[in-house]
Design an enzyme around this catalytic site. Sequence first.
Site, PDB file in Angstrom:
ATOM      1  N   HIS A   1     -24.833  28.376  -9.298  1.00  0.00           N
ATOM      2  CA  HIS A   1     -24.020  27.179  -9.070  1.00  0.00           C
ATOM      3  C   HIS A   1     -22.646  27.502  -8.482  1.00  0.00           C
ATOM      4  O   HIS A   1     -22.228  26.936  -7.475  1.00  0.00           O
ATOM      5  CB  HIS A   1     -23.819  26.402 -10.374  1.00  0.00           C
ATOM      6  CG  HIS A   1     -25.087  26.047 -11.070  1.00  0.00           C
ATOM      7  ND1 HIS A   1     -26.217  25.618 -10.415  1.00  0.00           N
ATOM      8  CD2 HIS A   1     -25.413  26.053 -12.394  1.00  0.00           C
ATOM      9  CE1 HIS A   1     -27.170  25.370 -11.289  1.00  0.00           C
ATOM     10  NE2 HIS A   1     -26.716  25.634 -12.492  1.00  0.00           N
TER      11      HIS A   1
ATOM     12  N   ASP B   1     -30.821  24.520  -5.916  1.00  0.00           N
ATOM     13  CA  ASP B   1     -29.697  24.583  -6.837  1.00  0.00           C
ATOM     14  C   ASP B   1     -29.169  23.156  -6.901  1.00  0.00           C
ATOM     15  O   ASP B   1     -28.547  22.679  -5.940  1.00  0.00           O
ATOM     16  CB  ASP B   1     -28.612  25.539  -6.338  1.00  0.00           C
ATOM     17  CG  ASP B   1     -27.507  25.742  -7.369  1.00  0.00           C
ATOM     18  OD1 ASP B   1     -27.118  24.743  -7.998  1.00  0.00           O
ATOM     19  OD2 ASP B   1     -27.039  26.874  -7.546  1.00  0.00           O
ATOM     20  N   HIS B   2     -29.455  22.462  -8.005  1.00  0.00           N
ATOM     21  CA  HIS B   2     -29.179  21.020  -8.026  1.00  0.00           C
ATOM     22  C   HIS B   2     -27.701  20.694  -7.872  1.00  0.00           C
ATOM     23  O   HIS B   2     -27.347  19.571  -7.536  1.00  0.00           O
ATOM     24  CB  HIS B   2     -29.758  20.368  -9.282  1.00  0.00           C
ATOM     25  CG  HIS B   2     -29.047  20.713 -10.552  1.00  0.00           C
ATOM     26  ND1 HIS B   2     -29.337  21.837 -11.291  1.00  0.00           N
ATOM     27  CD2 HIS B   2     -28.049  20.078 -11.213  1.00  0.00           C
ATOM     28  CE1 HIS B   2     -28.558  21.876 -12.351  1.00  0.00           C
ATOM     29  NE2 HIS B   2     -27.773  20.817 -12.337  1.00  0.00           N
TER      30      HIS B   2
END
Length: 487
Positions: A242, A179-180
Amino acid sequence: MPAEITTLLTFFGGTGDLAKRKLYPSTYNLFKKGFLQEHFAVVGTSRADLTKEEFHQVVRESIASFVEDEANAEEFISHFTYIKQDITDQSSYAAMKALNDELDAKYELQGNRIYYMSVAPRFFGTVAKFLKSEGLITENGQFNRLMIEKPFGSSYATAEDLQNELSQAFDEAQIFRIDHYLGKEMVQNIAAVRFGNPLFDAAWNKDYIQNVQVTLAEVLGVEERAGYYDTIGALRDMIQNHTMQIIGWLAMEKPSEFTDTAIRAAKNAAFNSLKIYDAAGVEENFVRGQYGESADGSQKKYLDELDVPADSQNDTFVAGKLQFAMPRWEGVPFYIRSGKRLAAKQTRVDIVFKQGLNIFGGDVKLGNPVLSILIDPKGKIEFKLNAKDVTSEFLTRMINLQWQVSEEDQRVTPEPYERMIHDAMDGNGSNFADWNGVAIAWKFVDAIQEAWDAKHEDFPNYVSGSMGPDAADELLARDGNAWVFKG
């Protein structure tokens, strides 16, 4: 010079947009910084018919804006090899195994391998299965790891099916779910600010905090993604992953030590206490929205976007209240919201502290101190607190102490994908989602989606360029609270 990491890194989807925009530049930055030196190799694979030289040109173009030394760049590119492959064809993995073994011997890679799946999620399980069955997972290496892009499933059931497939080939400790947002510098600052300052560490609980707010606001609409977006919506696109991963850093217990296992255990203690709503709870605690036209008519409503069905019930906005059944957070609401076509682009965390006891009397008004961590588009930390006003009377006002990431800091800050690739090479899972957290997030989101699917909403219900439906403000107002960020 940092310690060299010895590994073979394979990018499935090696000619795709993500590889060219993010993965190759990030890997090159690790090379420039010395994390990759001599003992590494990179394999790109896809169905494209490319020679090794043509693939080198793809890499050369993708890193062009990061190159300061041409010889250095060419040395980096020389470690790249390409193999054409149909990843659904079991027999194609024999050629990949032969190539891997050849590169292992050439670069003395010691059997260390990382497989990065930059492909459609429906192929994740297939690739993992064949990596195992065709002998591409080494027994002599220090590590074999699997990096996976989101989305990890589209519901709890599909995520569980994928997890079962992956676990046939890889242990949980070998799976790195990306999950960047967790790679963003200011998200990582949450831990530094919270645990590095006794002032906040001691006050991070129900005794001092009135509410917690997380906002992920976008100004853009669906653009060209409507065909995909209408099947997923804001809830599953932004909340399940996110937002929930940011919440994990905010709600977690203090870890016993700052290691990936201790951090995950602390996060899971919080996730496992998250209240999952029934239909009545969803109605009371969650708001969905869909954008309409802008006030001046320059932006069209979601229902008029290309490829959006005229009767779509898809959500482009979500706001809600989370509750954790744990002593630290008893009675403290966590408010979240995310949406498209909002007034401003902003990703931020706002910690609203309780008002102090007013000993001043008279006309003195005290406000709620607020700690804000701004993540995007500019990194910033703000702390609003009560101070004396500049008058002859003793009155107070809110002042703002703030720090912003400098341009110099920005230049040297690792990009999220650079950080994530490095951490996977290093075996550090602190900034990756584990299965328990993913599972809880899906169960939570599935309950909301099920309740929404059973009820027809009158859309659109907010103006493009606003901060969402009025109901999102009313959600907080019922508790005597208000959103800190107004847009």
